[in-house]
Design a protein around this motif. Structure first.
Motif, short mmCIF file in Angstrom:
data_model
loop_
_atom_site.label_atom_id
_atom_site.label_comp_id
_atom_site.label_asym_id
_atom_site.label_seq_id
_atom_site.Cartn_x
_atom_site.Cartn_y
_atom_site.Cartn_z
N CYS A 270 33.34 35.82 47.64
CA CYS A 270 33.58 37.14 48.22
C CYS A 270 34.56 37.93 47.37
O CYS A 270 34.37 39.14 47.13
CB CYS A 270 34.11 37.01 49.65
SG CYS A 270 32.96 36.23 50.80
N PHE A 271 35.59 37.27 46.91
CA PHE A 271 36.59 37.92 46.08
C PHE A 271 36.00 38.39 44.75
O PHE A 271 36.13 39.55 44.35
CB PHE A 271 37.76 36.97 45.83
CG PHE A 271 38.67 37.37 44.70
CD1 PHE A 271 39.49 38.48 44.81
CD2 PHE A 271 38.69 36.65 43.52
CE1 PHE A 271 40.32 38.86 43.77
CE2 PHE A 271 39.52 37.01 42.48
CZ PHE A 271 40.33 38.13 42.61
N VAL A 272 35.32 37.49 44.07
CA VAL A 272 34.78 37.81 42.76
C VAL A 272 33.71 38.90 42.84
O VAL A 272 33.57 39.71 41.93
CB VAL A 272 34.21 36.53 42.09
CG1 VAL A 272 33.57 36.85 40.76
CG2 VAL A 272 35.33 35.51 41.89
N SER B 254 38.04 39.28 58.44
CA SER B 254 39.10 38.28 58.29
C SER B 254 39.32 37.96 56.81
O SER B 254 40.47 37.86 56.34
CB SER B 254 38.72 37.00 59.06
OG SER B 254 39.68 35.99 58.85
N ILE B 255 38.24 37.81 56.06
CA ILE B 255 38.35 37.54 54.62
C ILE B 255 39.02 38.70 53.91
O ILE B 255 39.92 38.52 53.08
CB ILE B 255 36.95 37.26 54.03
CG1 ILE B 255 36.39 35.95 54.57
CG2 ILE B 255 37.01 37.22 52.50
CD1 ILE B 255 34.93 35.71 54.21
N LEU B 256 38.61 39.92 54.24
CA LEU B 256 39.21 41.09 53.60
C LEU B 256 40.70 41.20 53.92
O LEU B 256 41.51 41.54 53.05
CB LEU B 256 38.49 42.36 54.06
CG LEU B 256 37.15 42.65 53.37
CD1 LEU B 256 36.44 43.81 54.04
CD2 LEU B 256 37.35 42.93 51.90
N ASN B 257 41.06 40.89 55.15
CA ASN B 257 42.48 40.93 55.52
C ASN B 257 43.28 39.92 54.71
O ASN B 257 44.40 40.21 54.27
CB ASN B 257 42.64 40.66 57.02
CG ASN B 257 42.12 41.80 57.87
OD1 ASN B 257 41.97 42.93 57.40
ND2 ASN B 257 41.83 41.52 59.13
N GLU C 129 43.72 41.25 51.22
CA GLU C 129 44.74 42.29 51.20
C GLU C 129 46.13 41.71 51.34
O GLU C 129 47.06 42.10 50.62
CB GLU C 129 44.48 43.30 52.33
CG GLU C 129 43.26 44.18 52.12
CD GLU C 129 43.05 45.13 53.29
OE1 GLU C 129 43.94 45.22 54.15
OE2 GLU C 129 41.99 45.77 53.34
N ASN C 130 46.29 40.78 52.26
CA ASN C 130 47.60 40.18 52.50
C ASN C 130 48.10 39.41 51.31
O ASN C 130 49.31 39.25 51.12
CB ASN C 130 47.55 39.28 53.74
CG ASN C 130 47.33 40.06 55.02
OD1 ASN C 130 47.62 41.25 55.08
ND2 ASN C 130 46.80 39.40 56.04
N ASN C 131 47.17 38.91 50.49
CA ASN C 131 47.56 38.17 49.29
C ASN C 131 47.61 39.06 48.06
O ASN C 131 47.68 38.58 46.93
CB ASN C 131 46.59 37.02 49.04
CG ASN C 131 46.77 35.88 50.03
OD1 ASN C 131 47.90 35.58 50.43
ND2 ASN C 131 45.68 35.27 50.46
N SER C 132 47.57 40.38 48.28
CA SER C 132 47.69 41.38 47.21
C SER C 132 46.56 41.27 46.18
O SER C 132 46.73 41.68 45.03
CB SER C 132 49.05 41.25 46.49
OG SER C 132 50.11 41.43 47.39
N LEU C 133 45.44 40.73 46.58
CA LEU C 133 44.28 40.66 45.69
C LEU C 133 43.41 41.89 45.84
O LEU C 133 42.65 42.24 44.93
CB LEU C 133 43.47 39.40 45.98
CG LEU C 133 44.21 38.08 45.67
CD1 LEU C 133 43.41 36.89 46.16
CD2 LEU C 133 44.49 37.97 44.17
N LEU C 134 43.49 42.55 46.97
CA LEU C 134 42.84 43.83 47.19
C LEU C 134 43.85 44.79 47.80
O LEU C 134 44.78 44.37 48.48
CB LEU C 134 41.63 43.70 48.12
CG LEU C 134 40.39 42.94 47.61
CD1 LEU C 134 39.33 42.86 48.69
CD2 LEU C 134 39.82 43.59 46.35
N GLU C 135 43.63 46.07 47.55
CA GLU C 135 44.53 47.10 48.07
C GLU C 135 43.78 47.95 49.08
O GLU C 135 42.65 48.39 48.84
CB GLU C 135 45.00 47.98 46.91
CG GLU C 135 45.83 49.18 47.32
CD GLU C 135 46.12 50.11 46.15
OE1 GLU C 135 46.59 51.24 46.40
OE2 GLU C 135 45.86 49.71 44.99
N ARG C 136 44.39 48.18 50.23
CA ARG C 136 43.75 49.00 51.25
C ARG C 136 43.82 50.48 50.86
O ARG C 136 44.84 50.97 50.39
CB ARG C 136 44.43 48.80 52.61
CG ARG C 136 43.83 49.64 53.72
CD ARG C 136 44.28 49.19 55.10
NE ARG C 136 43.79 47.86 55.42
CZ ARG C 136 43.73 47.37 56.65
NH1 ARG C 136 44.10 48.11 57.68
NH2 ARG C 136 43.30 46.15 56.86
#
Length: 806
Positions: free
Chosen positions: A214-216, A256-259, A262-269
């Motif tokens: 999902c991340f990649v 949940s995955i997106l959260n 975001e919480n791990n600073s891998l994606l920015e809201r």
């Protein structure tokens, strides 16, 4: 910034060093000051896109641009730009940025950030080098984000590990914050030791995460691109990364995955241009994702401004399983091309600048018949927002295809037989121009998602819908048979139109009131294209976000309100003349937050307390009433009603009244106790409206001042020729939260009952949130009197505009 001899400043440093963060602070500070007339921030990605940069600047300036690049540059020539993330030298004049040389007449500065010092020098910048953090600064930043300072001090072994991790980050704030965020709340020494081992081996923490795919996958999108959460989760479902028995369960899993990302600073809201909740991947994180070894088979040239397909030898080798060419300007797919991509599972060719492409018609229009011949492994195909007029017959050979997305292909008129797509689970044909369903579409028995909307398509052939027994998601504006829809037992999200009340009743009886989880239903004739419902296609497109019911041009006497769902939150009734009072459907309105009533000529009041309890509209937040020519009052109490009047509309934040020609008074003084949360009030084109708030003369002779409507943000009064007063004598409206005041064409209104806020010394002041005062005509504004005696001591002229709309 204060040196007038410096026109260009280049802030350079390695990726993750904090250049953008520094510039954001400076940008925000300049916005508070008046040093520059305009302060504009745009991002220039690695793939330099002149048109996108021009559009970003124009959007900030609220300008519209022509298609020609040179003419666009001329239009923007007077703008100031602050650019972020520049990768190579570019021409300021080509974009339309004026030369930032010292000029007494015009102060222009261009500040850019770049990883390359050479780029900054080549553009004549005064170079500012951002250096890595010191060891102590790095440690302080890490501890601040991981919140483990006390534990580190107490545990020598943990302190040693943390020191090693911080050292590995090399003084890069982004790396420090990202790793600290991923370890926040972790106290187990084994996890810390493992994190250090992974870092030392240069294995990214995301590699050990269950949802690495999902991340990649986010790296398939263009750099700095806002990816809509909803769209991304759908893609994960299409790819099979998220599985579940119900679509809601899969949506929950996706969020949940997106959260977590975001919480791990891998994606920015962030938010998209349409303000839809989105995420964005930092360019360093994106580079990391693309470099992960197991995903070296990604071919990504998204947002590269390509005019033609890349050389066939680049991407048609057997090594790539996902190819992303989205957001380019590919004009043609060569007729001879037949890519040999037997291992290709995902092909993303979609575009995203919807409005421009719909008007200009740019992009490829045809796909050769041979194009899909050697893609037998393809599972996901996205051609949305392209200008294709048809699909080749070879599409039918894609027996493994799970997802076919053709959303907003506005010129798509023809589809071949889909009988060969036995594995297809998702078919998106929303906003196309097909005039009949694809041949043998009824054979797609594995469909779980169907979006179907085209102006030339009115209904599905009888018997087609029941063939899709696995449907979980159905979004359409077609007229459907109530019984056929009701038999889709797995349906969770539904938007559709029922021809009349009889079809709607069949749907209710077939489902046994076990409705879809989220829904948009319209009952009655087709929604008006030129009336109050123009543009509702966008709402019907996303049934998962709504619980909405439209009654349009139908007989409500046949409706059984008691059988309707109690979770309804948006109710719209239009051209239903037999309805006398909105509160007739008592139970229906308990959960409604938005009520819209339009052109119902039988309506005389919204709530009748003689026949309905006062709590009918207890949750209503927005009330829109339009073209109700017999509406006399909002609340009817009746001659035998005992005072005091109960609290009504206690949660109402917005009310709009338009062209209700017989209404003379909007609010009674008894209603005001229930309007404590009203923020937005609009009254327009009500020819007989005399008073906004009627006190029935109860305040006459009183020496005290009463305050009403404590939270107004917007007060708009348009074309009210009979309006004499807003409030009675001794009644005033505070302006502590007022943002916009609009009063136009109200010739009989002589006084404004607004109370200005006071400073600590008792002096009146400008409302702190005031943005604009729009008044017309000018002569009326100059003659108006204020009930607040101190108002004349406050200069509001800088906020006044004499145009009708802004």
């Amino acid at each position: 910034m204060d040196d007038d001899q410096v026109g260009m400043i280049g802030v350079c440093g390695m990726g993750g060093i904090g250049k953008t963060t520094i510039m954001k602070h400076i940008n925000n500070q300049l916005l508070k000051e008046d040093q520059f007339h305009k302060v504009i921030w745009v991002t220039v990605s690695k793939e330099m896109n002149v048109s996108k940069v021009q559009e970003d600047i124009a959007r900030c300036l609220k300008h519209s641009l022509l298609e020609d690049e040179l003419e666009r540059a001329t239009t923007l020539n007077h703008a100031l730009e602050r650019t972020n993330d520049v990768w190579e030298r570019f021409s300021l004049s080509k974009i339309g940025i004026p030369d930032p040389k010292p000029d007494k007449q015009r102060k222009v500065k261009v500040v850019l950030t770049s990883r390359s010092k050479d780029v900054c020098k080549s553009m004549g910048c005064k170079v500012v080098q951002v250096k890595p953090l010191s060891k102590q600064e790095s440690m302080n930043l890490f501890l601040n984000h991981v919140e483990l300072e006390h534990s580190v001090v107490q545990d020598p072994e943990l302190k040693k590990i943390v020191n090693s991790i911080v050292e590995k980050c090399g003084g890069l704030p982004l790396a420090i914050v990202t790793i600290a965020g991923s370890m926040k709340g972790v106290y187990d020494i084994h996890e810390w030791r493992n994190a250090l081992n992974e870092l030392c081996q240069q294995v990214k923490s995301v590699k050990q995460w269950d949802n690495e795919n999902c991340f990649v996958y986010c790296s398939l999108y263009p750099e700095d691109f806002p990816i809509k959460r909803r769209e991304l989760i759908e893609k994960w479902i299409d790819e099979g990364f998220i599985k579940g028995n119900t679509r809601q369960a899969m949506y929950d899993r996706g969020h949940s995955i997106l959260n977590k990302l975001e919480n791990n600073s891998l994606l920015e809201r962030t938010r998209s241009l349409g303000y839809e909740l989105s995420v964005k991947m930092h360019d360093i994180i994106r580079d990391t994702a693309l470099s992960i070894e197991d995903h070296s088979r990604f071919y990504v040239k998204a947002g590269f401004q390509l005019k033609e397909l890349p050389d066939e030898r680049e991407w048609t080798t057997g090594t790539f399983n996902k190819v992303s060419l989205m957001n380019n300007s590919i004009l043609e797919i060569p007729s001879h091309i037949s890519p040999k991509c037997h291992n290709l599972s995902t092909l993303l060719l979609q575009q995203h600048d919807l409005g421009l492409r719909r008007v200009l018609g740019t992009g490829f229009k045809t796909i050769p018949g041979t194009f899909f011949e050697h893609m037998n492994g393809l599972k996901v195909l996205d051609l949305s927002y392209t200008n294709i007029t048809n699909l080749p017959d070879s599409i039918s050979n894609l027996g493994n295809l799970n997802s076919l997305v053709l959303r907003c292909c506005y010129k798509l008129r023809h589809l071949p037989s889909l009988a060969g797509l036995k594995a297809l689970k998702k078919l998106d044909l929303y906003n196309t121009t097909i005039d009949k369903i694809p041949p043998q579409m009824e054979t797609l028995e594995n469909l779980t998602y169907l979006a179907l909307q085209a102006e030339g398509l009115k209904e599905l052939p009888t018997g087609t819908l029941p063939m899709f027994s696995r449907l979980q998601y159905l979004a359409t504006m077609l007229q459907l048979k109530g019984e056929e829809v009701g038999k889709l037992s797995k349906l969770e999200f539904l938007s559709c139109i029922f021809l009349d009340m009889e079809e709607f009743k069949k749907y209710n009886s077939t489902t046994g009131t076990k409705w879809s989880q989220n829904y948009i239903w319209s009952v009655g004739s087709s929604l008006s294209r030129n009336g109050s419902l123009f543009g509702v296609e966008d709402m019907f497109e996303k049934p998962e976000e709504h619980n909405t019911l439209y009654f349009v041009n139908c007989d409500l006497e046949e409706a059984d309100f008691e059988t309707l769902p109690m979770d309804l939150n948006y109710f719209h009734v239009e051209k239903c003349d037999d309805l006398k009072c909105l509160s007739d459907g008592t139970s229906l309105f308990h959960g409604v937050t938005f009520c819209h009533c339009w052109e119902c000529q039988g309506i005389e009041c919204v709530i009748d307390l003689s026949s309905s309890p006062s709590y009918s509209f207890k949750n209503n937040e927005r009330l829109v009433l339009g073209k109700l020519r017999n509406l006399l009052e909002l609340v009817r109490v009746g001659p035998t009603f005992e005072s005091p009047c109960p609290v009504i509309f206690s949660r109402l934040t917005m009310i709009s009244l338009e062209k209700c020609s017989r209404m003379k008074k909007l609010f009674s003084v008894e209603m005001l106790q229930g309007l404590q949360n009203l923020e937005d009030l609009t009254v327009e084109g009500c020819q007989e409206m005399e008073k906004i708030i009627d006190d029935n003369g109860t305040r006459n002779g009183s020496d005290t001042t009463s305050l009403v409507l404590p939270k107004p943000r917007e007060l708009s009064l348009y074309s009210l020729p009979s309006l004499k007063t807003i409030c009675g004598s001794g009644v005033m409206i505070p302006t502590n939260f007022l943002r916009y005041l609009r009063i136009t064409e109200c010739p009989e209104l002589k006084r404004i009952p607004l109370l200005l806020p006071q400073l600590e010394n008792g002096e009146p002041s400008i409302p702190p949130f005031l943005k604009r005062i729009c008044v017309k005509p000018r002569e009326w504004w100059e003659s108006i009197e204020w009930d607040d005696p101190n108002a004349m001591n406050v200069d509001l002229s800088t906020f006044v505009s004499h145009v009708e709309y802004f």
